[in-house]
Design a protein around this motif. Structure first.
Motif, mmCIF file in Angstrom:
data_model
loop_
_atom_site.group_PDB
_atom_site.id
_atom_site.type_symbol
_atom_site.label_atom_id
_atom_site.label_comp_id
_atom_site.label_asym_id
_atom_site.label_seq_id
_atom_site.Cartn_x
_atom_site.Cartn_y
_atom_site.Cartn_z
ATOM 1 N N GLU A 38 12.325 6.293 9.081
ATOM 2 C CA GLU A 38 13.227 7.425 9.270
ATOM 3 C C GLU A 38 12.473 8.753 9.177
ATOM 4 O O GLU A 38 12.762 9.693 9.917
ATOM 5 N N HIS A 62 10.762 9.395 12.447
ATOM 6 C CA HIS A 62 11.774 9.801 13.424
ATOM 7 C C HIS A 62 12.170 11.263 13.239
ATOM 8 O O HIS A 62 12.313 12.001 14.227
ATOM 9 N N TYR A 72 14.639 3.311 14.754
ATOM 10 C CA TYR A 72 14.103 3.697 13.453
ATOM 11 C C TYR A 72 15.011 3.145 12.355
ATOM 12 O O TYR A 72 16.193 2.877 12.576
ATOM 13 N N MET A 119 17.159 3.529 9.287
ATOM 14 C CA MET A 119 17.926 4.541 8.552
ATOM 15 C C MET A 119 18.392 3.959 7.231
ATOM 16 O O MET A 119 19.023 2.891 7.192
#
Length: 413
Positions: free
Chosen positions: A238, A241, A312, A314
């Motif tokens: 994350e 990202h 990604y 999370m």
């Protein structure tokens, strides 16, 4: 570096010869019918800046519009300045420099050429008052017999008396032997690639030795485990990202960070791959684009583009034990050099320099000449900078429902 650049030049030359392109002499008009140019204010000793589309009526072979300087000084001396015209830089290999000139006072007029080689010698002409001259100078007389790129035209009135109001007119400036299909700096047609950018293979067109791939972050066991839970080719953290997502909107970037950001973001993508040979090696494209920029002395560059679907992780709790995969896309551009040599930059949109796992090429628009202009695939655009120092290049990218506004920063030297 020099060896790599020589190989790059040889490879480009091979592509050109195989494609049937040749360097042929052509007439190139630098100023005619009132085209706007620029005159450097630094070191300019003319009493006033030029008027670019003057109309004082027809004066023998001189027909409006034309460039005009007028003024007077309280001390005798030389009036000189450097012109940057819209068609410059241009590569010449001999031939003539032609122009029309007229002065309201008798005097000595001079003209010369400037490029990476420095300033050429000055060719002088004695002008009678109120007479139009159509003049011709052998380029070889100014810069020798070698093919060279001309960036600016120097003009001057010499030994001008004090308290003498003088007007100088200049028109129809042209070279008779410019290299056809030149790009600013190299004098060669850019060898575009006719390819599907989704194909990960690149032939190493600008580097003799292919660049090694980035080491994958996942072991084979981790790859297999993750592939069972997603169709994505790449799975990022994350944090990675967020850095990718925030990068295009940042306004605090230096030219170096603007350039390196694309490399870093595409590195995040490539190292987190679950499958090999999905996209063209971003690191390889970055190094090859650098070679193109270096070969032209940072006057022309391909646009680097990353357009990659990824996922990604999370985190759904503070300890990040509960994780879900979220789909995302990177759509970002970069220029391969943090600096630009001179006031003009030629940018190429070559599918070769797009790293993607998608079938469509992004639409590219660049803000130039006070309006948004589309840069089509396999085409180029000339950008002009008003001054030296850090300058923005505003870019809009769109493809597959994703739209990105991005500002690239370069230092103009």
């Amino acid at each position: 570096m020099k060896n790599r650049m020589s190989r790059c030049a040889a490879l480009i030359g091979t592509v050109l010869s195989l494609s049937g392109y040749a360097q042929v002499c052509n007439d190139v008009s630098l100023y005619k019918n009132g085209e706007t140019g620029k005159m450097e204010t630094t070191n300019m000793t003319f009493p006033e800046a030029p008027e670019w589309s003057a109309n004082w009526g027809e004066m023998e072979a001189l027909t409006p519009p034309y460039i005009r300087w007028s003024g007077m000084k309280d001390k005798a001396g030389d009036w000189t300045g450097m012109l940057t015209l819209n068609q410059l830089p241009v590569t010449v290999q001999g031939g003539n420099l032609t122009f029309k000139v007229r002065s309201t006072q008798k005097g000595k007029f001079g003209i010369w050429l400037m490029g990476a080689f420095g300033n050429s010698g000055v060719k002088f002409f004695n002008l009678a008052a109120n007479k139009t001259y159509s003049l011709k100078v052998l380029v070889e007389e100014l810069i020798g017999g070698a093919t060279k790129t001309i960036e600016k035209i120097g003009v001057g009135l010499f030994d001008v008396p004090a308290h003498q109001y003088t007007t100088l007119f200049l028109d129809d400036i042209a070279f008779s032997c410019a290299v056809s299909g030149e790009s600013a700096g190299t004098g060669m047609l850019y060898p575009y690639s006719d390819m599907n950018p989704k194909n990960p293979y690149r032939e190493g067109k600008f580097l003799a030795i292919p660049t090694a791939m980035t080491t994958a972050a996942y072991s084979e066991a981790e790859r297999l485990e993750t592939k069972n839970s997603t169709q994505a080719d790449f799975v990022l953290s994350e944090q990675e990202h967020r850095q990718i997502e925030e990068f295009p909107t940042r306004t605090d970037l230096t030219p170096q960070k603007s350039r390196d950001g694309w490399f870093r973001n595409m590195y995040f993508i490539d190292r987190n791959r679950l499958r090999d040979s999905v996209i063209a090696n971003p690191k390889g494209l970055f190094y090859e684009a650098n070679e193109v920029a270096a070969e032209s002395d940072k006057r022309e560059m391909p646009l680097l583009i990353g357009n990659v679907d990824y996922a990604y992780r999370m985190c759904n709790d503070s300890a990040c034990k509960n994780v879900q995969l979220v789909n995302a896309r990177i759509l970002q551009a970069a220029l391969p050099s943090a600096s630009v040599k001179g006031s003009k930059l030629r940018v190429f949109y070559d599918p070769y320099f797009v790293s993607t796992n998608r079938n469509s090429l992004p639409r590219v628009e660049i803000y130039a000449n006070k309006k948004w202009q589309t840069l089509e695939p396999k085409s180029e655009m000339l950008l002009e900078f008003e001054s030296a120092g850090v300058q923005p290049v505003n870019v809009r990218l769109s493809e597959g429902g994703v739209n990105i506004n991005q500002t690239l920063y370069v230092e103009v030297k």
